[in-house]
Each structure stands twice: as C-alpha cells, then as structure tokens.
Design a protein around this motif. Structure first.
Motif, short mmCIF file in Angstrom:
data_model
loop_
_atom_site.label_atom_id
_atom_site.label_comp_id
_atom_site.label_asym_id
_atom_site.label_seq_id
_atom_site.Cartn_x
_atom_site.Cartn_y
_atom_site.Cartn_z
N ASP A 62 134.81 -41.45 41.10
CA ASP A 62 135.09 -41.39 39.66
C ASP A 62 134.33 -40.19 39.11
OD1 ASP A 62 135.62 -41.79 37.00
OD2 ASP A 62 134.60 -43.73 36.84
N VAL A 63 135.08 -39.11 38.86
CA VAL A 63 134.46 -37.83 38.53
C VAL A 63 134.71 -37.50 37.05
CG1 VAL A 63 134.32 -35.38 39.12
CG2 VAL A 63 134.87 -37.08 40.90
N ALA A 64 133.62 -37.41 36.31
CA ALA A 64 133.72 -37.09 34.88
C ALA A 64 133.80 -35.58 34.69
CB ALA A 64 132.50 -37.64 34.15
N SER A 65 134.41 -35.17 33.59
CA SER A 65 134.48 -33.76 33.24
C SER A 65 133.31 -33.39 32.34
CB SER A 65 135.80 -33.45 32.52
OG SER A 65 135.81 -32.12 32.07
N ALA A 66 132.81 -32.17 32.49
CA ALA A 66 131.75 -31.69 31.60
C ALA A 66 132.26 -31.49 30.18
CB ALA A 66 131.17 -30.39 32.14
N GLN A 67 133.58 -31.26 30.05
CA GLN A 67 134.21 -31.07 28.73
C GLN A 67 135.44 -31.98 28.66
OE1 GLN A 67 134.71 -26.71 28.89
NE2 GLN A 67 133.08 -26.56 27.37
N PRO A 68 135.23 -33.29 28.48
CA PRO A 68 136.33 -34.25 28.59
C PRO A 68 137.40 -34.08 27.51
CG PRO A 68 134.32 -35.32 27.78
CD PRO A 68 133.93 -33.94 28.21
N ASN A 69 138.66 -34.24 27.94
CA ASN A 69 139.78 -34.17 27.01
C ASN A 69 140.31 -35.56 26.66
OD1 ASN A 69 141.21 -34.96 29.27
ND2 ASN A 69 142.29 -33.01 29.55
N GLY A 70 139.64 -36.60 27.19
CA GLY A 70 140.04 -37.96 26.88
C GLY A 70 141.14 -38.51 27.76
N THR A 72 142.76 -39.31 31.80
CA THR A 72 142.35 -39.65 33.16
C THR A 72 143.49 -39.41 34.13
OG1 THR A 72 140.79 -41.33 32.37
CG2 THR A 72 141.51 -41.49 34.67
N ILE A 73 143.14 -38.88 35.29
CA ILE A 73 144.11 -38.68 36.37
C ILE A 73 143.68 -39.51 37.57
CG2 ILE A 73 145.01 -37.01 38.04
CD1 ILE A 73 144.91 -34.91 35.85
N VAL A 74 144.64 -40.20 38.18
CA VAL A 74 144.41 -40.93 39.42
C VAL A 74 145.11 -40.18 40.54
CG1 VAL A 74 144.75 -43.10 40.66
CG2 VAL A 74 144.24 -43.14 38.21
N VAL A 100 138.69 -37.82 36.67
CA VAL A 100 139.50 -37.92 37.88
C VAL A 100 139.02 -39.11 38.71
CG1 VAL A 100 140.44 -36.71 39.87
CG2 VAL A 100 139.67 -35.40 37.87
N VAL A 101 139.91 -40.07 38.92
CA VAL A 101 139.62 -41.26 39.72
C VAL A 101 140.39 -41.14 41.03
CG1 VAL A 101 139.82 -43.78 39.82
CG2 VAL A 101 139.24 -42.65 37.66
N VAL A 102 139.65 -41.29 42.13
CA VAL A 102 140.24 -41.01 43.45
C VAL A 102 139.97 -42.19 44.39
CG1 VAL A 102 140.48 -39.24 45.24
CG2 VAL A 102 139.56 -38.61 42.98
N PRO A 103 140.88 -43.14 44.47
CA PRO A 103 140.66 -44.27 45.37
C PRO A 103 141.07 -43.98 46.80
CG PRO A 103 142.68 -44.60 44.13
CD PRO A 103 142.09 -43.30 43.64
N ASP A 104 140.39 -44.65 47.72
CA ASP A 104 140.92 -44.86 49.07
C ASP A 104 141.62 -46.20 49.02
OD1 ASP A 104 140.17 -42.65 50.64
OD2 ASP A 104 138.16 -43.43 50.97
N GLN A 105 142.90 -46.22 49.32
CA GLN A 105 143.61 -47.49 49.31
C GLN A 105 143.06 -48.41 50.41
OE1 GLN A 105 145.75 -48.38 46.95
NE2 GLN A 105 145.56 -46.36 45.99
N ALA A 129 144.13 -52.87 39.30
CA ALA A 129 142.86 -53.58 39.16
C ALA A 129 141.70 -52.60 39.01
CB ALA A 129 142.62 -54.49 40.36
N LEU A 130 141.77 -51.47 39.71
CA LEU A 130 140.74 -50.44 39.58
C LEU A 130 140.77 -49.84 38.17
CD1 LEU A 130 138.55 -48.58 40.72
CD2 LEU A 130 140.38 -47.11 41.62
N LEU A 131 141.96 -49.55 37.64
CA LEU A 131 142.06 -49.04 36.28
C LEU A 131 141.51 -50.05 35.28
CD1 LEU A 131 145.58 -47.31 36.20
CD2 LEU A 131 143.34 -46.28 36.58
N ASP A 132 141.82 -51.33 35.49
CA ASP A 132 141.28 -52.36 34.61
C ASP A 132 139.76 -52.39 34.67
OD1 ASP A 132 143.84 -53.07 33.87
OD2 ASP A 132 143.96 -54.79 35.24
N HIS A 133 139.23 -52.31 35.88
CA HIS A 133 137.78 -52.33 36.07
C HIS A 133 137.12 -51.17 35.34
CE1 HIS A 133 133.89 -52.63 38.07
NE2 HIS A 133 134.02 -51.38 38.49
N LEU A 134 137.76 -50.02 35.36
CA LEU A 134 137.21 -48.82 34.72
C LEU A 134 137.61 -48.71 33.25
CD1 LEU A 134 137.82 -46.28 37.64
CD2 LEU A 134 135.68 -47.43 37.04
#
Length: 335
Positions: A62-70, A72-74, A100-105, A129-134
């Motif tokens: 789960d990678v945050a941006s230094a200049q967030p635009n609000g 999210t990309i999976v 940027v959210v990057v799961p291993d299935q 479920a991951l999106l809900d958790h986040l």
C-alpha cells in the motif's frame, strides 16, 4: 530497442535482486513458498481472509503518494510474476499522485497457498475485502495477463467499485476450451515439476515474446525455482497448477464486452500468448493468441472502450515500453 533497455533494467533492479544467467544451473538458496527471502520494493502487509473455510493471508503493498490526488489504483498481477514486477508502475503512478494498492492474490507471491482450488470469484471477493479493509470505496483497476481476467470479473461483479479498467496484455480474450482439450491436474503437476529453470526461461521468452535482456528475466526465474528447496513446495505446485486450471475452466471472454466502465486495452503487437496452445490440435494452434486483434474487436463492442497496440512489444508491455505505457495510462485516467 536501445531506448527501452535502461528503463527495463531499472525496472528489474527495483523488482528484485538480479542474478546472472549462469545462476539458472547454480545451487539455489531456498525461498519459502510465500517468497520468504525474495525482496519486494515496498513494505508488505497481510490481510486475513477465509476461503472455503480455510484461514489464509493475503499479502499486499500500500504505497502512498507524496502529493496525493485522492484517487487509488489497484494493480492486479499475472500468473507467472510476483507483484514486485509492478515496481516501476507503482513509482510512476505514485509520482502522479495516486495511492497504489498492490495485492498478491491468494495462491501467488507472498500470499498463502491454499489447499483448495482457486476461483476467479473468490479472488474477486478477496480483492473487494482488501478495499473494504483499507476503506477504499472506488478504485482504478490496472491489470496484467491473468490479472486481466480477474479485473473483468471484478468489474462485472462489483461495477460500483471500479472507476476505470486498464487491461494490460490480458489473457482470456478468447475461450481456450474451444481449442484445447481438458488436461488432468495430476498430469500438469507432473509436467510442471519436471520443468527446469532454463526451460522456464525459454518458455517465458517464447510464449511472451519478451523484449528484455536475459538478466532482467532472472528475478522471475528465481521467484519460481528458488522455492523448490522448500518442504512446502508440493503445496505451492498444486496451487500454481490450480491457477492454470482456473484460466481454462473459468473463461471471461463472453463477459468482456459487457463491461460498462471506461476500459483501455494496452496490447503488445508481438504478444500472442495463449495458455494451453501446445496441447491444442496442431490445426487450431495458429488461430489462438491473436490478442491485439481480439482486444480491438472486443473494444468495438463495448460502450466505453478502446484498444491501443504498441509496436515491437511483447507480453510485458509496461516494462518493455514504459514511456508509451505511462502516456497511455495517465492520459486515460485523466479523462
């Protein structure tokens, strides 16, 4: 070709430590079947999930941006690649303001390898479920290869959770059951177990028409073959074969044209990957894997889609043509 080599090499370096081609035949330091010992470019978190009564852990970055635009990309990975290979895309998207959210299935990478079979519906539920958790209500989905099939299933099952869909060299644009006869799981397990690292390298280069230097492919070889020394390797192997059976048994080709969210196909002109082609009757093999043409035909049937084909590019389009990929993705998401 020369213009993409530095970027491709940088991508491989970000994804995992490189080794030489000679390492294919050298003794291997065992990884765990959750890729313990294999470096990822960002911290890895674990989400507990229950699939078919089995308690499992879904790994994700789960990678945050230094200049967030609000927004999210999976990122959804392919079958033969750990999600670490998204490293240059994560960096590109983060710099553009995206979280940027990057799961291993489940069944892949650093996630649990289940005892049961894999199913696209289950993987889709896990991703939601991951999106809900986040606490992410809606996300952009960028998917590659097998991840493209999963991306289609997510967009169809949970359309209110998907803002845009980018299908990067997806497989599953045709129903492979029309060409390939069913193969027993135990026969596939036996064949996969006999595959050597050098044979796998040749398989990747041939099936995926990869336009990368040999050393950039080495992390993918390591991610698969260094786990052979693990005592849990048979469980990994069964999960890996289950993912192949999932591709065959659970086609999404008939669903693609029904996706209503804005969709962009990004295809490599030389990518003719078609899972199971060697097992198809010889007369049918040439008909399989016309992926760029399939993408264009499907996009024409969809309410809000287009297909872009990058010349002189294979299956790993985001590593082989990073600047063009960046232009297409950011331009599409910025609409």
């Amino acid at each position: 070709m020369n213009r993409i080599l530095p970027a491709a090499l940088a991508a491989a370096l970000l994804a995992a430590p490189l080794a030489s081609h000679a390492a294919d035949t050298a003794p291997r330091e065992p990884y765990g079947i959750a890729l313990e010992g294999f470096a990822y470019p960002y911290p890895v978190h674990l989400l507990p999930v229950v699939n078919d009564g089995e308690q499992l852990s879904m790994a994700y970055m789960d990678v945050a941006s230094a200049q967030p635009n609000g927004r999210t990309i999976v990122l959804l990975h392919g079958r033969n690649f750990p999600s670490s290979y998204w490293a240059p895309v994560i960096k590109m998207l983060s710099e553009a303001g995206y979280r940027v959210v990057v799961p291993d299935q489940i069944g892949f990478g650093k996630s649990s390898k289940p005892q049961g079979e894999l199913h696209f519906d289950t993987l889709a539920r896990n991703t939601i479920a991951l999106l809900d958790h986040l606490k992410i209500d809606k996300a952009e989905i960028i998917a590659h290869s097998l991840g493209g099939m999963l991306g289609v299933r997510i967009a169809r099952a949970y359309p209110d959770r998907v803002a845009h869909l980018v299908l990067t060299a997806p497989i599953g644009l045709e129903d492979y059951r029309l060409y390939v006869p069913p193969t027993p799981t135990e026969k596939i397990i036996e064949a996969e177990d006999k595959l050597t690292a050098d044979g796998y390298r040749k398989q990747l280069q041939t099936n995926y028409a990869i336009k990368l230097p040999s050393e950039a492919i080495t992390p993918f070889i390591d991610a698969r073959f260094n786990i052979k020394g693990s005592p849990d390797y048979p469980r990994w192997l069964r999960a890996f074969v289950s993912s192949g059976q999932m591709i065959y048994r659970e086609p999404v080709a008939h669903e693609v044209a029904l996706v209503s969210e804005p969709t962009l196909f990004i295809m490599g002109a030389d990518d003719h990957n078609a899972p199971g082609r060697p097992n198809a009757p010889e007369a049918l093999r040439a008909k399989m894997g016309q992926n760029a043409e399939l993408a264009k035909a499907l996009a024409a049937k969809m309410p809000n889609a287009r297909a872009e084909v990058i010349p002189d590019t294979g299956h790993l389009v985001f590593l082989e043509a990073p600047e063009k990929y960046k232009e297409l993705v950011l331009g599409f998401l910025g609409r």
